[in-house]
Design a protein around this motif. Structure first.
Motif, PDB file in Angstrom:
ATOM      1  N   GLU A 403       8.086  34.860 -56.713  1.00  0.00           N
ATOM      2  CA  GLU A 403       8.362  36.006 -57.581  1.00  0.00           C
ATOM      3  C   GLU A 403       9.762  36.509 -57.269  1.00  0.00           C
ATOM      4  O   GLU A 403      10.136  36.640 -56.105  1.00  0.00           O
ATOM      5  N   SER A 404      10.523  36.810 -58.312  1.00  0.00           N
ATOM      6  CA  SER A 404      11.875  37.335 -58.107  1.00  0.00           C
ATOM      7  C   SER A 404      11.980  38.710 -58.734  1.00  0.00           C
ATOM      8  O   SER A 404      11.393  38.977 -59.781  1.00  0.00           O
ATOM      9  N   VAL A 405      12.733  39.580 -58.070  1.00  0.00           N
ATOM     10  CA  VAL A 405      12.948  40.919 -58.619  1.00  0.00           C
ATOM     11  C   VAL A 405      14.435  41.263 -58.466  1.00  0.00           C
ATOM     12  O   VAL A 405      15.058  40.939 -57.449  1.00  0.00           O
ATOM     13  N   ASP A 406      14.996  41.885 -59.501  1.00  0.00           N
ATOM     14  CA  ASP A 406      16.412  42.269 -59.490  1.00  0.00           C
ATOM     15  C   ASP A 406      16.510  43.681 -58.915  1.00  0.00           C
ATOM     16  O   ASP A 406      15.898  44.611 -59.435  1.00  0.00           O
ATOM     17  N   ILE A 407      17.262  43.838 -57.822  1.00  0.00           N
ATOM     18  CA  ILE A 407      17.359  45.185 -57.226  1.00  0.00           C
ATOM     19  C   ILE A 407      18.605  45.925 -57.705  1.00  0.00           C
ATOM     20  O   ILE A 407      18.874  47.041 -57.275  1.00  0.00           O
ATOM     21  N   GLY A 408      19.398  45.297 -58.577  1.00  0.00           N
ATOM     22  CA  GLY A 408      20.532  45.999 -59.176  1.00  0.00           C
ATOM     23  C   GLY A 408      21.757  46.072 -58.299  1.00  0.00           C
ATOM     24  O   GLY A 408      22.776  46.641 -58.709  1.00  0.00           O
ATOM     25  N   ASN A 409      21.682  45.558 -57.076  1.00  0.00           N
ATOM     26  CA  ASN A 409      22.844  45.582 -56.176  1.00  0.00           C
ATOM     27  C   ASN A 409      22.856  44.290 -55.372  1.00  0.00           C
ATOM     28  O   ASN A 409      21.830  43.623 -55.223  1.00  0.00           O
ATOM     29  N   GLN A 410      24.010  43.978 -54.818  1.00  0.00           N
ATOM     30  CA  GLN A 410      24.128  42.779 -53.976  1.00  0.00           C
ATOM     31  C   GLN A 410      23.453  43.035 -52.623  1.00  0.00           C
ATOM     32  O   GLN A 410      23.873  43.910 -51.873  1.00  0.00           O
ATOM     33  N   PRO A 411      22.371  42.284 -52.261  1.00  0.00           N
ATOM     34  CA  PRO A 411      21.693  42.546 -50.985  1.00  0.00           C
ATOM     35  C   PRO A 411      22.579  42.208 -49.786  1.00  0.00           C
ATOM     36  O   PRO A 411      23.308  41.217 -49.808  1.00  0.00           O
ATOM     37  N   LYS A 412      22.527  43.061 -48.756  1.00  0.00           N
ATOM     38  CA  LYS A 412      23.285  42.818 -47.517  1.00  0.00           C
ATOM     39  C   LYS A 412      22.376  42.274 -46.421  1.00  0.00           C
ATOM     40  O   LYS A 412      22.754  41.416 -45.653  1.00  0.00           O
ATOM     41  N   ASP A 413      21.166  42.849 -46.315  1.00  0.00           N
ATOM     42  CA  ASP A 413      20.227  42.437 -45.279  1.00  0.00           C
ATOM     43  C   ASP A 413      18.833  42.813 -45.756  1.00  0.00           C
ATOM     44  O   ASP A 413      18.684  43.686 -46.614  1.00  0.00           O
ATOM     45  N   LEU A 414      17.818  42.152 -45.217  1.00  0.00           N
ATOM     46  CA  LEU A 414      16.452  42.498 -45.621  1.00  0.00           C
ATOM     47  C   LEU A 414      15.535  42.393 -44.413  1.00  0.00           C
ATOM     48  O   LEU A 414      15.821  41.686 -43.449  1.00  0.00           O
ATOM     49  N   SER A 415      14.435  43.130 -44.454  1.00  0.00           N
ATOM     50  CA  SER A 415      13.516  43.134 -43.324  1.00  0.00           C
ATOM     51  C   SER A 415      12.081  43.322 -43.820  1.00  0.00           C
ATOM     52  O   SER A 415      11.811  44.171 -44.658  1.00  0.00           O
ATOM     53  N   LEU A 416      11.179  42.489 -43.264  1.00  0.00           N
ATOM     54  CA  LEU A 416       9.752  42.559 -43.590  1.00  0.00           C
ATOM     55  C   LEU A 416       9.042  43.433 -42.556  1.00  0.00           C
ATOM     56  O   LEU A 416       9.467  43.507 -41.404  1.00  0.00           O
ATOM     57  N   ALA A 417       7.949  44.061 -42.968  1.00  0.00           N
ATOM     58  CA  ALA A 417       7.073  44.756 -42.022  1.00  0.00           C
ATOM     59  C   ALA A 417       5.735  44.013 -42.042  1.00  0.00           C
ATOM     60  O   ALA A 417       4.888  44.269 -42.906  1.00  0.00           O
ATOM     61  N   PRO A 418       5.523  43.062 -41.111  1.00  0.00           N
ATOM     62  CA  PRO A 418       4.333  42.184 -41.192  1.00  0.00           C
ATOM     63  C   PRO A 418       3.000  42.926 -41.214  1.00  0.00           C
ATOM     64  O   PRO A 418       2.047  42.467 -41.840  1.00  0.00           O
ATOM     65  N   LEU A 419       2.921  44.074 -40.514  1.00  0.00           N
ATOM     66  CA  LEU A 419       1.640  44.802 -40.484  1.00  0.00           C
ATOM     67  C   LEU A 419       1.460  45.665 -41.723  1.00  0.00           C
ATOM     68  O   LEU A 419       0.403  46.244 -41.945  1.00  0.00           O
ATOM     69  N   SER A 420       2.505  45.789 -42.507  1.00  0.00           N
ATOM     70  CA  SER A 420       2.405  46.523 -43.769  1.00  0.00           C
ATOM     71  C   SER A 420       2.930  45.573 -44.848  1.00  0.00           C
ATOM     72  O   SER A 420       4.044  45.715 -45.340  1.00  0.00           O
ATOM     73  N   PRO A 421       2.137  44.535 -45.178  1.00  0.00           N
ATOM     74  CA  PRO A 421       2.682  43.373 -45.891  1.00  0.00           C
ATOM     75  C   PRO A 421       3.248  43.659 -47.273  1.00  0.00           C
ATOM     76  O   PRO A 421       4.016  42.864 -47.786  1.00  0.00           O
ATOM     77  N   ASP A 422       2.872  44.767 -47.873  1.00  0.00           N
ATOM     78  CA  ASP A 422       3.421  45.015 -49.208  1.00  0.00           C
ATOM     79  C   ASP A 422       4.820  45.610 -49.152  1.00  0.00           C
ATOM     80  O   ASP A 422       5.508  45.707 -50.153  1.00  0.00           O
ATOM     81  N   LEU A 423       5.276  46.035 -47.941  1.00  0.00           N
ATOM     82  CA  LEU A 423       6.562  46.740 -47.825  1.00  0.00           C
ATOM     83  C   LEU A 423       7.697  45.777 -47.511  1.00  0.00           C
ATOM     84  O   LEU A 423       7.591  44.918 -46.643  1.00  0.00           O
ATOM     85  N   LEU A 424       8.811  45.963 -48.229  1.00  0.00           N
ATOM     86  CA  LEU A 424      10.027  45.196 -47.945  1.00  0.00           C
ATOM     87  C   LEU A 424      11.220  46.127 -48.132  1.00  0.00           C
ATOM     88  O   LEU A 424      11.311  46.826 -49.144  1.00  0.00           O
ATOM     89  N   LEU A 425      12.086  46.178 -47.128  1.00  0.00           N
ATOM     90  CA  LEU A 425      13.309  46.978 -47.244  1.00  0.00           C
ATOM     91  C   LEU A 425      14.504  46.058 -47.400  1.00  0.00           C
ATOM     92  O   LEU A 425      14.620  45.055 -46.686  1.00  0.00           O
ATOM     93  N   VAL A 426      15.382  46.412 -48.337  1.00  0.00           N
ATOM     94  CA  VAL A 426      16.600  45.627 -48.567  1.00  0.00           C
ATOM     95  C   VAL A 426      17.779  46.584 -48.580  1.00  0.00           C
ATOM     96  O   VAL A 426      17.737  47.605 -49.275  1.00  0.00           O
ATOM     97  N   THR A 427      18.808  46.271 -47.793  1.00  0.00           N
ATOM     98  CA  THR A 427      19.996  47.130 -47.822  1.00  0.00           C
ATOM     99  C   THR A 427      21.041  46.543 -48.757  1.00  0.00           C
ATOM    100  O   THR A 427      21.129  45.332 -48.928  1.00  0.00           O
ATOM    101  N   PHE A 428      21.815  47.434 -49.367  1.00  0.00           N
ATOM    102  CA  PHE A 428      22.970  47.005 -50.152  1.00  0.00           C
ATOM    103  C   PHE A 428      24.171  47.803 -49.654  1.00  0.00           C
ATOM    104  O   PHE A 428      24.075  48.522 -48.647  1.00  0.00           O
TER     105      PHE A 428
END
Length: 609
Positions: A403-428
């Motif tokens: 699945e792909s999603v457009d976040i509207g900005n160029q991603p710089k870094d990303l991090s998963l939270a394995p114990l909260s699997p639906d959460l994903l943080l992406v920095t721009f």
């Protein structure tokens, strides 16, 4: 620390061009090039790899001397280096041979002369020289465009044959070598020329789909490969069997063919070799081949190396592959067996197993470039250069859902939270995006230039590093951030942040070559003065027991620090990867895995000091 395994890069390939691999029949190794590296790989054990990285420019071709002691390799600048095949690869000689790229080189059978051909940029396109002094042994006129291949007759009287982009096959007598005659039987680029082991014949193959066999002494045409069941595409490379009775050809039609060469010089098809597991795309075009002892080796455009058994051609080949470009990210995953996932920026994700090496490529639905990469159990998250974040579910080496999603900005870094699997943080560039279940739920502007990110496994805390060298600690409440503290120590932009597995510490690295280990509760520095790199820190990893932290840098070094000891008692691996280290991970408490610009992956053993 010592090197325990190397997973080699694959040969550099280029669409519409063949590659000329070679080998040594005594040691059963093959030679190929990738970037500035010359790779020696054992056909009987592909984990037995040696890499030479002393060329200043990308290497193009390498050949063993007849006695197997020396290797001559050429590069795009026209330089030939002659170096020892074993131990420390000591440099014997270096010569500037051509004004442009070297496409092929060959040793004479007595090991005294080398002929090299390629692009002369208006000057000489072919040169033959003495291996020890570099003095010329002949004049090579008669070509007007890039000379793609050359060959020396392995028996006396010596002859040299060259062929290239001007559709010509030129024949030279000597030494000293001088032009004898020219043949213009081909109607397209002539890609490869090779003498039979006994010197009685030679064969040329071309992009006009023809292979022509000539007399080795007089250059008379004897015959050609039968066109009835011939190749349907350009023939890129050819190799003789050790007994000189058969030849192997590979072509853009994705097939390899073995031909019987009759005494009258004509060739009849013996069998067609098809590589299993092909996807049908252009990556399956075959661009290189070698027949060595009982091994028939073919190389595809995508870099897959297939090894057939010449004595049992019906047996399916042993295949392996790897990366061709900079391996920018790495993840060590725990499963039934520990395995490694590596991503290179061209979009390729490979799976490796300790002690076994290559285990397959992950077949993705969209092969977009990879800039950031994170993996956990059966999920991979990647971001490219197109503002898209891809979540890939995979099982048994197959990507089941992407699945792909457009976040509207160029991603710089990303991090998963394995114990909260639906959460994903992406920095721009200036903030952070929250994604839940593959959808953007909030975009927060932080008011400073963001460069790095880490999130705790339970998704309650985040650390965001800035261009100003400050570490901003936030608590995560729902889909918003609350700033808790700002830590200042770094003097350069933060490049990487990682929590320790026991969550009691975190480590950060910056572009000013410094790393710091922090205590998470007191927010004080736990280990400082980690200033032993000479260039920016690209990656950082914790050992599973949280006692060691490893840093990888552009300066080609990996440094392992023990948290409870001063930084000065570090362990350093110098020259871990040519061009810089970009990916790092711990396989277990005593093995570090690294990847880098040279497209290789290495496993290092931390032997107790």
């Amino acid at each position: 620390m010592e090197l325990s395994e190397t997973y080699a890069c694959v040969p550099s390939t280029e669409r519409g061009r063949g590659i000329l691999i070679s080998g040594d029949s005594k040691s059963d190794t093959i030679l190929y090039t990738n970037g500035r590296s010359v790779v020696t790989l054992d056909l009987n054990n592909p984990l037995k790899v040696s890499i030479y990285g002393e060329h200043a420019y990308p290497a193009t071709v390498a050949r063993y001397s007849p006695n197997g002691e020396w290797i001559a390799s050429g590069d795009v600048s026209g330089t030939v280096r002659i170096w020892g095949a074993y131990n420390d690869h000591v440099l014997k000689k270096e010569f500037k041979v051509l004004a442009g790229r070297i496409d092929d080189l060959q040793w004479s059978a007595d090991g005294m002369r080398i002929v090299a051909s390629g692009d002369g940029k208006g000057k000489s396109l072919v040169r033959a020289f003495m291996w020890d002094s570099g003095s010329n042994v002949g004049e090579f006129d008669g070509h007007s465009r890039r000379v793609l291949s050359c060959a020396i007759k392995p028996t006396r009287p010596f002859r040299i044959v060259t062929c290239g982009e001007d559709f010509l096959v030129n024949f030279y007598e000597g030494p000293p070598f001088k032009f004898k005659l020219s043949s213009r039987e081909h109607s397209n680029f002539v890609n490869c020329v090779r003498f039979a082991p006994d010197g009685s014949k030679f064969i040329t193959v071309s992009s006009d789909k023809k292979g022509i066999i000539y007399d080795g002494k007089t250059c008379e045409i004897l015959g050609e490969l039968s066109s009835d069941d011939g190749h349907k595409g350009s023939i890129y490379a050819v190799s003789w069997s050790p007994d000189g009775q058969q030849v192997l050809t590979v072509s853009a039609d994705k097939s390899a063919k073995v031909w019987d060469i009759l005494d009258n010089g004509s060739g009849t098809l013996k069998t067609t070799l098809n590589c299993p597991g092909s996807s049908g795309g252009v990556d399956d075009m075959l661009v290189g081949c070698l027949w060595q002892n009982d091994h028939i080796v073919t190389v595809s455009l995508g870099g897959t190396i297939s090894i057939f058994s010449a004595s049992d051609l019906d047996k399916s080949p042993f295949q392996f592959s790897g990366h061709m470009k900079n391996v920018s990210s790495l993840a060590v995953l725990k499963g039934n067996a520990d395995y490694i996932l590596s991503g290179s920026y061209d979009g390729l994700i490979c799976k490796w197993m300790l002690g076994r090496g290559f285990c397959g490529k992950l077949q993705r639905t969209q092969n977009s470039q990879i800039k950031c990469f994170a993996a956990h159990e059966e999920e991979i998250v990647t971001s490219g250069y197109d503002n898209m974040i891809s979540r890939i579910s995979y099982k048994d080496d197959q990507c089941t859902n992407e699945e792909s999603v457009d976040i509207g900005n160029q991603p710089k870094d990303l991090s998963l939270a394995p114990l909260s699997p639906d959460l994903l943080l992406v920095t721009f560039e200036s903030g952070v995006v929250f994604l839940r279940d593959g959808k953007v739920v909030s975009t927060i502007n932080l008011g400073f230039t963001v460069t790095a990110l880490a999130v705790t496994p339970d998704g309650t805390e985040a650390i965001i590093g800035g261009q100003d060298g400050k570490l901003h600690l936030y608590s995560i409440n729902g889909d918003s951030l609350t700033e808790e503290a700002v830590l200042e120590k770094h003097r350069g932009a933060i490049s990487v942040i990682r929590y320790s597995p026991d969550l009691s510490m975190f480590a950060s690295g910056d572009l000013n070559r410094e790393a710091v280990v922090w205590d998470r509760v007191s927010r004080e520095m736990k280990l400082k003065n980690m200033l032993y790199h000479s260039a920016r820190i690209n990656c950082l990893a914790w050992s599973p027991n949280s006692t060691m932290v490893a840093t990888g840098s552009l300066d080609t070094c990996v440094i392992v620090y023990e948290v409870d000891k001063p930084a000065a008692s570090r362990m350093t691996i110098k020259g871990a990867h040519l061009g810089g280290v970009y990916g790092l991970g711990f396989a277990d408490d005593s093995h570090v895995v690294s990847s880098g610009e040279d497209a290789c992956i290495r496993v290092w053993s931390l032997t107790p000091q």
